[in-house]
Motif scaffolding. Structure first.
Motif, PDB file in Angstrom:
ATOM      1  N   THR A   5      12.377   0.879 -13.718  1.00  0.00           N
ATOM      2  CA  THR A   5      13.152   0.141 -12.726  1.00  0.00           C
ATOM      3  C   THR A   5      13.273   0.985 -11.468  1.00  0.00           C
ATOM      4  N   PHE A   6      13.654   0.316 -10.389  1.00  0.00           N
ATOM      5  CA  PHE A   6      13.806   0.993  -9.106  1.00  0.00           C
ATOM      6  C   PHE A   6      15.295   1.161  -8.807  1.00  0.00           C
ATOM      7  N   ALA A  46      14.854  -1.356   5.695  1.00  0.00           N
ATOM      8  CA  ALA A  46      16.042  -1.955   5.080  1.00  0.00           C
ATOM      9  C   ALA A  46      15.989  -3.481   5.169  1.00  0.00           C
ATOM     10  N   GLU A  47      15.545  -3.994   6.304  1.00  0.00           N
ATOM     11  CA  GLU A  47      15.447  -5.455   6.462  1.00  0.00           C
ATOM     12  C   GLU A  47      14.443  -6.038   5.480  1.00  0.00           C
ATOM     13  N   LYS A  48      13.330  -5.340   5.290  1.00  0.00           N
ATOM     14  CA  LYS A  48      12.310  -5.821   4.355  1.00  0.00           C
ATOM     15  C   LYS A  48      12.840  -5.747   2.920  1.00  0.00           C
ATOM     16  N   PHE A  49      13.478  -4.634   2.598  1.00  0.00           N
ATOM     17  CA  PHE A  49      13.962  -4.439   1.230  1.00  0.00           C
ATOM     18  C   PHE A  49      14.972  -5.527   0.842  1.00  0.00           C
ATOM     19  N   TYR A  50      15.878  -5.871   1.754  1.00  0.00           N
ATOM     20  CA  TYR A  50      16.923  -6.854   1.461  1.00  0.00           C
ATOM     21  C   TYR A  50      16.620  -8.239   2.046  1.00  0.00           C
ATOM     22  N   GLU A  51      15.322  -8.507   2.254  1.00  0.00           N
ATOM     23  CA  GLU A  51      14.894  -9.785   2.840  1.00  0.00           C
ATOM     24  C   GLU A  51      15.493 -11.008   2.131  1.00  0.00           C
ATOM     25  N   ILE A 126       7.731  -4.676  -7.535  1.00  0.00           N
ATOM     26  CA  ILE A 126       7.600  -4.887  -6.087  1.00  0.00           C
ATOM     27  C   ILE A 126       8.344  -3.790  -5.325  1.00  0.00           C
ATOM     28  N   GLU A 127       9.559  -3.490  -5.752  1.00  0.00           N
ATOM     29  CA  GLU A 127      10.396  -2.500  -5.051  1.00  0.00           C
ATOM     30  C   GLU A 127       9.833  -1.082  -5.212  1.00  0.00           C
ATOM     31  N   ILE A 128       9.359  -0.740  -6.409  1.00  0.00           N
ATOM     32  CA  ILE A 128       8.758   0.586  -6.619  1.00  0.00           C
ATOM     33  C   ILE A 128       7.573   0.763  -5.671  1.00  0.00           C
ATOM     34  N   ALA A 129       6.750  -0.274  -5.561  1.00  0.00           N
ATOM     35  CA  ALA A 129       5.546  -0.192  -4.712  1.00  0.00           C
ATOM     36  C   ALA A 129       5.892  -0.054  -3.227  1.00  0.00           C
ATOM     37  N   GLN A 130       7.097  -0.485  -2.858  1.00  0.00           N
ATOM     38  CA  GLN A 130       7.519  -0.341  -1.455  1.00  0.00           C
ATOM     39  C   GLN A 130       7.785   1.116  -1.086  1.00  0.00           C
ATOM     40  N   ALA A 135       0.877   8.348  -7.669  1.00  0.00           N
ATOM     41  CA  ALA A 135       0.825   9.806  -7.782  1.00  0.00           C
ATOM     42  C   ALA A 135       2.216  10.447  -7.680  1.00  0.00           C
ATOM     43  N   ASP A 136       3.181   9.705  -7.115  1.00  0.00           N
ATOM     44  CA  ASP A 136       4.536  10.247  -6.947  1.00  0.00           C
ATOM     45  C   ASP A 136       5.435   9.979  -8.145  1.00  0.00           C
ATOM     46  N   ILE A 137       4.884   9.300  -9.152  1.00  0.00           N
ATOM     47  CA  ILE A 137       5.665   8.983 -10.356  1.00  0.00           C
ATOM     48  C   ILE A 137       5.062   9.760 -11.519  1.00  0.00           C
TER      49      ILE A 137
END
Ligand code: RTP
Ligand code: MG
Length: 139
Positions: A5-6, A46-51, A126-130, A135-137
């Motif tokens: 989860t993100f 932030a706008e994209k995340f909480y669209e 979707i949120e993780i990919a944002q 490689a960072d996980i």
């Protein structure tokens, strides 16, 4: 079932130097922090995340809050991680949150409620990919 989860430790957490305290609750609940990065969100991010909330009356306030100070973005892994983390976070409004939850312990208001957690496995991906590349996980 192991899933991811993100999570976001929101500005009210970083401002009060509570990131370690919140992480201690996350880890005590059996969730593993497999990705973590401190960022200062841009208005556009932030706008994209909480669209999904853009028509809600609190949208402007929410974007202003999320860009006010740094946040910590995280990928959490564990058994039923999406539902488990929602449980550990507690209700959106800390006044309704159960004892021992992150929001009961630390949140100040419904707006400044310390953490975000994905509400479904689909949104988690979707949120993780944002915010993360594979490689960072490191699981
Ligand atoms: P989150 O997405 O941040 O994990 O929180 P949530 O699922 O528990 O709540 P949601 O309904 O998705 O709302 C997203 C965030 O918007 C802010 N909010 N403010 N002023 C208000 O009435 C209000 N309602 C919601 C909160 O920061 C909430 O976490
Ligand atoms: Mg939500």
């Amino acid at each position: 079932m192991t899933e991811r989860t993100f999570s976001i430790l929101k500005p009210d957490a970083t401002e009060r130097n509570l990131t370690g305290a919140v992480n201690a609750v996350i880890e005590a609940a059996g969730l593993r922090i497999v990705g973590q990065r401190r960022i200062h969100m841009s208005q556009a991010q932030a706008e994209k995340f909480y669209e999904v909330h853009k028509e809600r009356p609190f949208f402007g306030e929410l974007v202003e809050f999320m860009t006010r100070s740094p946040v910590v973005v995280q990928v959490l892994e564990g058994d039923n991680a999406v539902a488990r983390y929602r449980e550990v976070m507690g209700a959106t409004n800390p006044a309704n949150a159960d004892e021992g939850t992150i929001r009961k312990l630390f949140a100040q208001s419904v707006g400044e409620n310390t953490v975000h957690g994905s509400d479904s496995a689909e949104n988690a991906a979707i949120e993780i990919a944002q915010f993360f590349t594979d490689a960072d996980i490191v699981g």
